[in-house]
Structure formats: structure tokens, C-alpha cells
Motif scaffolding. Sequence first.
Motif, mmCIF file in Angstrom:
data_model
loop_
_atom_site.group_PDB
_atom_site.id
_atom_site.type_symbol
_atom_site.label_atom_id
_atom_site.label_comp_id
_atom_site.label_asym_id
_atom_site.label_seq_id
_atom_site.Cartn_x
_atom_site.Cartn_y
_atom_site.Cartn_z
ATOM 1 N N ARG A 399 0.834 -1.196 0.000
ATOM 2 C CA ARG A 399 0.000 0.000 0.000
ATOM 3 C C ARG A 399 0.870 1.248 0.000
ATOM 4 O O ARG A 399 2.030 1.207 0.426
ATOM 5 C CB ARG A 399 -0.917 0.010 1.229
ATOM 6 N N VAL A 400 0.308 2.333 -0.452
ATOM 7 C CA VAL A 400 1.039 3.598 -0.442
ATOM 8 C C VAL A 400 1.373 3.986 1.003
ATOM 9 O O VAL A 400 2.461 4.514 1.275
ATOM 10 C CB VAL A 400 0.204 4.703 -1.120
ATOM 11 N N LEU A 401 0.468 3.710 1.936
ATOM 12 C CA LEU A 401 0.717 4.053 3.339
ATOM 13 C C LEU A 401 1.964 3.347 3.856
ATOM 14 O O LEU A 401 2.738 3.925 4.630
ATOM 15 C CB LEU A 401 -0.495 3.676 4.199
ATOM 16 N N ASP A 402 2.163 2.098 3.439
ATOM 17 C CA ASP A 402 3.370 1.381 3.868
ATOM 18 C C ASP A 402 4.627 2.107 3.400
ATOM 19 O O ASP A 402 5.630 2.182 4.120
ATOM 20 C CB ASP A 402 3.356 -0.041 3.307
ATOM 21 N N SER A 458 -2.486 4.514 11.464
ATOM 22 C CA SER A 458 -3.486 3.998 10.536
ATOM 23 C C SER A 458 -4.214 5.174 9.895
ATOM 24 O O SER A 458 -4.195 6.291 10.429
ATOM 25 C CB SER A 458 -4.485 3.104 11.271
ATOM 26 N N PRO A 459 -4.860 4.962 8.751
ATOM 27 C CA PRO A 459 -5.529 6.070 8.050
ATOM 28 C C PRO A 459 -6.647 6.686 8.873
ATOM 29 O O PRO A 459 -7.333 6.004 9.631
ATOM 30 C CB PRO A 459 -6.083 5.397 6.782
ATOM 31 N N THR A 460 -6.848 7.998 8.725
ATOM 32 C CA THR A 460 -7.932 8.705 9.389
ATOM 33 C C THR A 460 -8.529 9.723 8.434
ATOM 34 O O THR A 460 -7.907 10.104 7.444
ATOM 35 C CB THR A 460 -7.449 9.453 10.653
ATOM 36 N N GLY A 461 -9.725 10.185 8.749
ATOM 37 C CA GLY A 461 -10.355 11.238 7.958
ATOM 38 C C GLY A 461 -10.994 10.707 6.695
ATOM 39 O O GLY A 461 -10.969 9.518 6.379
#
Length: 859
Positions: A399-402, A458-461
Motif C-alpha cells: 500500500r502507499v501508506l506502507d 493507521s488512516p484517518t479522515g
Amino acid sequence: MTFDFPYGFNFLHISELMLLGPLALFVFLGLWKKIDRRHLFVHSLVIFFLIIALAAPYSVEMSSPKTNQSRITIISDESASMDLLEKGVSKEVADELNTRVPVAVTTISGIHTSLGDAIIQQASPENYVLVISDGQSNSGTPVEEALSYCYKNNFPVSALIPRTVEEDLSVEIEGENEAVIDNKAFFKVNVRKSIEDRMSYQVRITIDHQKVLEREITQTGRVESIEFNHTFETLGPHTVKATLHPASISVKNLDYFENNNQYMKSVYVTPKPKVLLVTNEPDSPLANTMKEIYDVRIAGSFSSLNNMDAVIIDNQAASTISDIETRALRDYIINGGGMVVIGGGSSFDFPAEYTYKDTRFEELLPVTSEPSSWRGGRNVVLMLDVSPSTLQSNGVGGRVLDEILSNAVVLLESDLLKDARVNVITFGSKGQDITNGFVDMSKESNRLWLDAEIRKISPTGDSTSLERGLMTARTLLKEQENNSEADIIIVSDGGIGNIAEGDLRFERAIQCAENLHENSGIGIHFVHIHAPKTTSQVTPKGQYYAELFMNKIGLSQNYNRIEPGERIKVSFSKNPEESEELENEYSSGSIVVYDPKHFITRNISDIQHDILGYNEVTPKPEANRLVITRLGKPIITVWRLGLGRVAAITTDNGNGNGIPWAASLYSGNDSLIITRTLNWAVADTEMSEGIQLEVPDLKMSQPGRILITTGGTGVPELYFDKKPMEITSIGNNMYESYVTANTFGLHKISETPLEANLTEELMSEVSGVKNVSWRPAAVNRPDEYTYVGENFLFRTAILENGGKIYTKGDVYSRIIEDASISTKKKILTKVFYTKYFLVLAFLIYLLYTLHHTYNTRMK
């Protein structure tokens, strides 16, 4: 087990895919045995789809489920401080809204406001919370923490702040509750107003019932501060009291509350600490300063440390400190003693042939005697994009977040930030501080902790708002030392563009960044993780928004676009000409406060004079550097060793054999940094044999924490107003106790059940009694009456956490629509495809069977 595949397609049970190996072997054998290819293909395809179905294929999708808005809940703040604001607003709003949507009202009342707790209790996805309050909260969960919790969980919270209609003044005294006899003790009186209107009043300050200051003040702002100092000439308990006298006969029309017009602080005055000064210069500015503060015994070499509260070692060569003396010093410090080592031409890195380096004495110090390569003074805010778009595939099996989090960890582990102070924030719809302040990256323990915290993100919003993140970064940097270099590093997938017509978030982010860079001199760097599927990363003309953003603010050289799998490349280095100019500019030895939160440096915002020289040292990993030169050279560094405290002042005693390095640090306002360092190292004066207390100012009906340190074994026995205190161990010879008082005035902490409250008049009679075995504790009115009027930080907290601020006039027209919209939250859901693969396998097998049967039997 979960495993990520490209393009957002995943399998819940990845281990079942191992069955594809035997299937491939079966196909290979079938081809080798020359089995009918069509028959082999169909059966292999059916088995392939069954294996895929067994592995539970799914994809992650963004959805906006609709929920029924059951009600609007109004949190009505009816605590004492709300008496100053317009009354009846909660009932009026509830009655009007109740005709169109169900409304529930919950109230907060009394002399304590637990606004954060009330918000958490009432918030839910189906419940739109409207807080009607002045925003002043003084107990329970902090409001900022509660609002952050609600934002993370998509619980909508907004506010309506009634107009402040009553004028009120409150007074409070800041200062230490312990002082040394015949030394200046510093205090600050803060007078707060509920309304920004012009008002005149009189402040009177008394010490032990004797007036020491009286001043007429005309105030228009919300806060007025008066600083003063006093030298206590007698030992034991004393009182400092500030009283307000509104300049009008009609007091009630001018000042609403009367119980917050006086404040009392208890001060316990101790004897001058006994300090051993080891020096070859008994008349140096350092020695003269110490003689004013302490009971000083001067010696040319080490002798007995018995009954000494601290030892000051002034410019002593390593050759003069024997191993036997070092062992004695170690035992002394570990058991609670204090030591300050002063620099000069015969200490730390001098003389060159025999420095402190690698000696047993250096093991006691918070520094090593070698030059520091750290330039220092840099504050870095690391902004990490955690918007939902970062959950998309990066195209290389993750994932891009990683990629964003991995790059952040690599950056923190690099030499680039090894000596910086770093604050990590995340931004989606808003900016969220995850480190709760700046962290010193020179400490390995801090780096490891921050590494672990980043991995938890972790993702938010529901969107990407770069502007919100930049606003949070600006607030954090504004609180730091203005002379320090500051940088912001943004790590994002670049999806920062406008997402709809009329959306101006990109333009607002540019304006915010320009203000940060041009007006505040803050460097901005953008690390763009290129993500193939990220929306809003490319303009209609095909240009990356991230690159356009950096071009617009004139920092195109700080833009870096990297592909998934690559690692971050950011540099703060300046070109040689700039570096040379910097060296010339700072070569005079200007020094700054590096850590403004420590006791030694608290409220010291500026050191006016330069120093002409210093010893070259490097702080040890767990030491605290407090004062540095503008080039990052440590001047004051401290650490704890056992129960004791050690400080290294790596400039001279102000004498310097005729060419002083730091004469200015021992005179005028700058001398406060030296005296505080000495005071910090001095062991606390004992109340009686083996017991030390830290007693803060207490508030009526609020538990107050008393810290207790003992030199002996066993839990101490103490009394608060003749009642035994409940004492709990919190560490080696350290204890705590919480006490509560319900009456204004002075109360007692003692080792025997003495008489209870003393009036201020009686206090003046007992002040100065030597070896008093009790300590005073001043109890003032609750915090509810200290902070009066609207809390403007409440507005900021609501807005930064996705809420809205209503006025009384627009609440009816906006809130119902906003409550409905707020429930349409975007959430991530897993869509499974198991049944589709099963159906496909069944249909293929059925059709092939029918076809084969027809061809072989029906014809």
C-alpha cells in the motif's frame, strides 16, 4: 493471514494459494501423458477457480453508508464559570430545534467542568453533539483529547459559544513553593478578565501580612501579568498573597465573582544549602555568586563530602582528580548528592595531553570530552499523509501508506535527524500530533519509541487537507525557540488537489505554506510517493499537484518524487558560501535555550550576551542539553545519576585567568541560568531527618498530589490537617499522596497530628521558626473561578477536529443540514468475491458436462 496484491485485490487466506503448485504439476503431467487438452484445460480451470474461492478473494472499497440521524444532543455547560455568559441559550436552542428533530439535553453543573468526559460519553455516529459552553474545562479528560478521539471515530462534535456579558477579574500567583533564605525568590501575578473592555483596579501583594507591592492598573486585554521578587530573611513557612480591589464603589456591577479576587501561596524557606566549591580561584564571579546563595566551603582539592548538599568542581584538571576521589563522588551522587562541573582551560578537553576523556571521572558526567559534530538548534515537523487514498496499491505488492511510514522510519534513523528535535504529525482531514511535542532524536530511547509509534499509524479522515496539517505544524513550531532553524518535511502520495468545483483546499495550502516560508523562515520539503492510482495528484493539464505546490512557494529544489520501493532523500545542507556566512555570523558565541521545558530554563526565553569561549564536548545519549551556542555546541548539559543530579557547564567561571569566556553569565539577568543550574543540582533541604516534600498550591475540593522522597526505609507517616495521609510507593524511596481540602486558607502537612488550619495572622507569628517539622499548603478557590470568560483555544480545537462553530443566529438554519451531512461518512469495507468464483466454477463444469454428454451420448 492477510496479504496485499497489486491493484487493490487481496486474499484473506493466502496459504490456500499454495494448492496452485500441485495443480500446476497436475497440468504438466497431463500434458506429458498427452491427455485430451480440452478436457485437461476445463478441469484445471474449474480447480483453479475453486482454489481462488478457497483463498477468500476481496478488495477494499470506499463507501458512504447512510445512517438515520436519531437526535441532536446538546451538552449544556451550567457550571459556575458560565454565570458570566448569556443565560438560557441551551434551553432556547433546544426548544427551537425540538420542533424539527429530536433533541436531548445533558448538563454539566457545579464547581468543576469535565467537558471532555461529557463529549466522549455523548458522542456516537448517529448522534450530532452540540456543545454550548465557554470551553473552560478543569477536570477529567482534556477537551483536545476528547475531540481528537471523536474525530478519529467519525463522531461529529460542534459548538455554540454564548456571548460573555458579565465582567469578572481573577488573580493567581505563579512561583516556586520553596525558597532559600536570603535569596531572591521570583513570582508572577496573573490577572485575568472575562471581557476585553477597559477596566481599572488595584493589585495589592502582601508577604506574611506585610504589604510589599501595591499598583493601580488599567487593563483592556484578557491577561495582565506583574513580576516581582522577594528575599526571605527567616526560615520556615511563609505566605504570599495577592488581592484585587476593583476601583469602584459598585463592586458587583464591575466584578461578578468575589471569591477569585485573592490568591494565597505557601512558601517554605530552607537554610542555605551547604556546598563544597573545589576551585583554584576563590574570588571568581562564580564563587562570588555562590557565596550570595549558599553556605559555601571553598577548598583547593577534594575533602569530606559529609553533610554537603552539592559539590561544585571549578576548572579542575583530570590529573588532580584521583580514582579514590572519583569513587567517593560516585557514591555521594548515587545516594542523592548533586554535582556541577565548570569548564575552563584545565577541564573537559583541556589540557590536550590529559583531558577527561575515557577517565573514571568522565563516567559521572553527562558529556564526553570530544568535539560535537552536531550543529544543533533544528526543529523538524514530519508530516505524514494518512488520508484514505494511501490505502491504495503502490503497484509493487503493498500500500502507499506502507511506503510513507517506511520512508518516515528510514528518515528518523538517518544521520540527517540524529541530533534534531522532531515532532511527527499526521494529516488527512486535519493535522494530528502523535508525539505530543518535540522529541530529542539524540537519545536512542526516543528514536526507538518514535519508530514504534510510527508503525502504529493507521488512516484517518475522509479526505486530504494539506492546509490543516500545515496549520498544526505552524502551531507546534511557534511554541519553540525562535532562533532555532525549523523545517517541515511532507511525505505524501501527492493527492492534495481540489476534488470538486469550488474546492479551494489546494490554494489555501499554498497560501499557508507561503506564510510559513516567507514570514517565519521555515523550510518546507515535499517527498512525493508516486502512486499510480491516487486521485487528485495530477492537474487537468497533467502536472503533479505536489510539484506545482512546491513551485508556487518557490521551493522547487526541495521537491522529490520517488517511486514505490525507493527511499527518502532529503538534505538540509547549505552551499559553502551560506555555511561560511553562518560561521561568521555565529562565531561570537551567541547562546540560546535549547530545551525550554526544563526547570533550569523554564521561562527564560532569551540570553542577551555572548560568550567568548567554551569547552568542546558531546552530550551522552541519555543527557539533556539545555543551553547551546547557535552552532549547536553544548554549554549546559544535565542528567540524573542514581538519586543524584549532575550538570556540566562547559564555559568558564567568569574569570578565565584574565581573559574570561563567560563573564556576562555571572551578572544581570543572564546570571539566572547559572543560579538555576546550581539550585537544580543542590539536594532538597529535608523537612526532618530523611523526608523531602514537594507541595503544590492546592484547590478547594480538588485532589492535590504531594510527592515524598525519603532517605530511609519504609513508608513514611504523615498527616494532613491532623488526618493520616494515604501514601503510595511510586519508585525507589519515592511516594505520592493525594489530599483534598474544602476550605480556603493555609493547611498543614506534618509528621505528627498538629492543630489544623492557621490563619494568615498566625502564620506571620510562626514564620521564621527554625527546624519546623511541618509544611504549609495553601488552598485556593477551584479552577472554575480562575479562568474566566471564553476560552479561545476551544474554538481552535473544535475546528481542527472537523467540527463547526455556530452563532446563536445561524444555528437553526445550519445545524439540521450539517447533522444530516455529517452522518455520511466514508468508510473502508471489504468486498468478498468467493461466491462469484464458486458460481463461475460450477457453470463452467456444468456447461462442459452438458456439452460432453450431448456429443458422446445424445448424437
